[in-house]
Design a protein around this motif. Sequence first.
Motif, PDB file in Angstrom:
ATOM      1  N   ASP A   9      34.179  45.720  33.233  1.00 26.97           N
ATOM      2  CA  ASP A   9      33.646  46.661  34.213  1.00 26.97           C
ATOM      3  C   ASP A   9      34.776  47.588  34.655  1.00 26.97           C
ATOM      4  O   ASP A   9      35.880  47.520  34.132  1.00 26.97           O
ATOM      5  CB  ASP A   9      33.003  45.937  35.397  1.00 26.97           C
ATOM      6  CG  ASP A   9      33.945  44.980  36.099  1.00 26.97           C
ATOM      7  OD1 ASP A   9      35.134  44.966  35.771  1.00 26.97           O
ATOM      8  OD2 ASP A   9      33.487  44.248  36.980  1.00 26.97           O
ATOM      9  N   ARG A  10      34.478  48.461  35.604  1.00 27.13           N
ATOM     10  CA  ARG A  10      35.495  49.421  36.054  1.00 27.13           C
ATOM     11  C   ARG A  10      36.635  48.745  36.793  1.00 27.13           C
ATOM     12  O   ARG A  10      37.770  49.213  36.752  1.00 27.13           O
ATOM     13  CB  ARG A  10      34.849  50.493  36.929  1.00 27.13           C
ATOM     14  CG  ARG A  10      33.957  51.393  36.136  1.00 27.13           C
ATOM     15  CD  ARG A  10      33.335  52.461  36.986  1.00 27.13           C
ATOM     16  NE  ARG A  10      32.304  53.152  36.231  1.00 27.13           N
ATOM     17  CZ  ARG A  10      31.419  53.946  36.758  1.00 27.13           C
ATOM     18  NH1 ARG A  10      31.421  54.188  38.047  1.00 27.13           N
ATOM     19  NH2 ARG A  10      30.515  54.531  35.994  1.00 27.13           N
ATOM     20  N   TRP A  11      36.362  47.641  37.470  1.00 28.28           N
ATOM     21  CA  TRP A  11      37.429  46.915  38.147  1.00 28.28           C
ATOM     22  C   TRP A  11      38.416  46.345  37.141  1.00 28.28           C
ATOM     23  O   TRP A  11      39.631  46.309  37.396  1.00 28.28           O
ATOM     24  CB  TRP A  11      36.852  45.808  39.021  1.00 28.28           C
ATOM     25  CG  TRP A  11      36.263  46.327  40.282  1.00 28.28           C
ATOM     26  CD1 TRP A  11      34.933  46.425  40.570  1.00 28.28           C
ATOM     27  CD2 TRP A  11      36.961  46.831  41.414  1.00 28.28           C
ATOM     28  NE1 TRP A  11      34.772  46.961  41.822  1.00 28.28           N
ATOM     29  CE2 TRP A  11      36.008  47.218  42.366  1.00 28.28           C
ATOM     30  CE3 TRP A  11      38.305  47.003  41.719  1.00 28.28           C
ATOM     31  CZ2 TRP A  11      36.345  47.752  43.592  1.00 28.28           C
ATOM     32  CZ3 TRP A  11      38.646  47.537  42.939  1.00 28.28           C
ATOM     33  CH2 TRP A  11      37.675  47.906  43.860  1.00 28.28           C
ATOM     34  N   ALA A  24      39.108  47.722  34.290  1.00 25.05           N
ATOM     35  CA  ALA A  24      39.882  48.879  33.824  1.00 25.05           C
ATOM     36  C   ALA A  24      40.965  49.247  34.835  1.00 25.05           C
ATOM     37  O   ALA A  24      42.109  49.544  34.462  1.00 25.05           O
ATOM     38  CB  ALA A  24      38.943  50.060  33.583  1.00 25.05           C
ATOM     39  N   SER A  42      35.424  54.921  30.950  1.00 30.02           N
ATOM     40  CA  SER A  42      34.965  54.378  32.227  1.00 30.02           C
ATOM     41  C   SER A  42      33.567  54.816  32.658  1.00 30.02           C
ATOM     42  O   SER A  42      32.887  54.026  33.322  1.00 30.02           O
ATOM     43  CB  SER A  42      35.999  54.652  33.311  1.00 30.02           C
ATOM     44  OG  SER A  42      35.782  55.827  33.964  1.00 30.02           O
ATOM     45  N   ALA A  74      29.814  49.641  37.167  1.00 28.34           N
ATOM     46  CA  ALA A  74      30.699  49.717  38.324  1.00 28.34           C
ATOM     47  C   ALA A  74      31.155  48.326  38.763  1.00 28.34           C
ATOM     48  O   ALA A  74      32.300  48.136  39.149  1.00 28.34           O
ATOM     49  CB  ALA A  74      30.005  50.430  39.474  1.00 28.34           C
TER      50      ALA A  74
END
Length: 128
Positions: free
Chosen positions: A40-42, A44, A90, A95
């Motif tokens: 997820d974006r976290w 990344a 991303s 999210a």
Amino acid sequence: MNPALIPVLIGAALCLWWALAAVSLALAARPGEGRNRLADRWDAVSRTASLGFVAALSLVVVTWTVVPVALWYLLTALSAAAVAAVVLRSPALPARGEDPAAPGRRASAIGNVVLTAAAVCALALFLP
């Protein structure tokens, strides 16, 4: 052991760590599903902050008069390419992850960002 060899070995170890962090980030940013891909974006954000911390640490610790400066440019370009791949990837990432490891990734990402920000601020304060 020759004392002049110690900065070279430390520089080589940190440059290898930096290269591994950049390559693993670039490989994780590839599209698709898998064990070592971005979840997820976290995830990344966490991996990108870790790469930034290793780059800042290398800036301070490595004696760049002993280690070739061309290696700095190569690793910086590799890091920039890895971060660009993450930025391009991303929007397709969720999210927030829904798996059981997602809260740990969020906490790790926040910790990595705080650690990297503290290291960069310390560099800005103490380096001439």
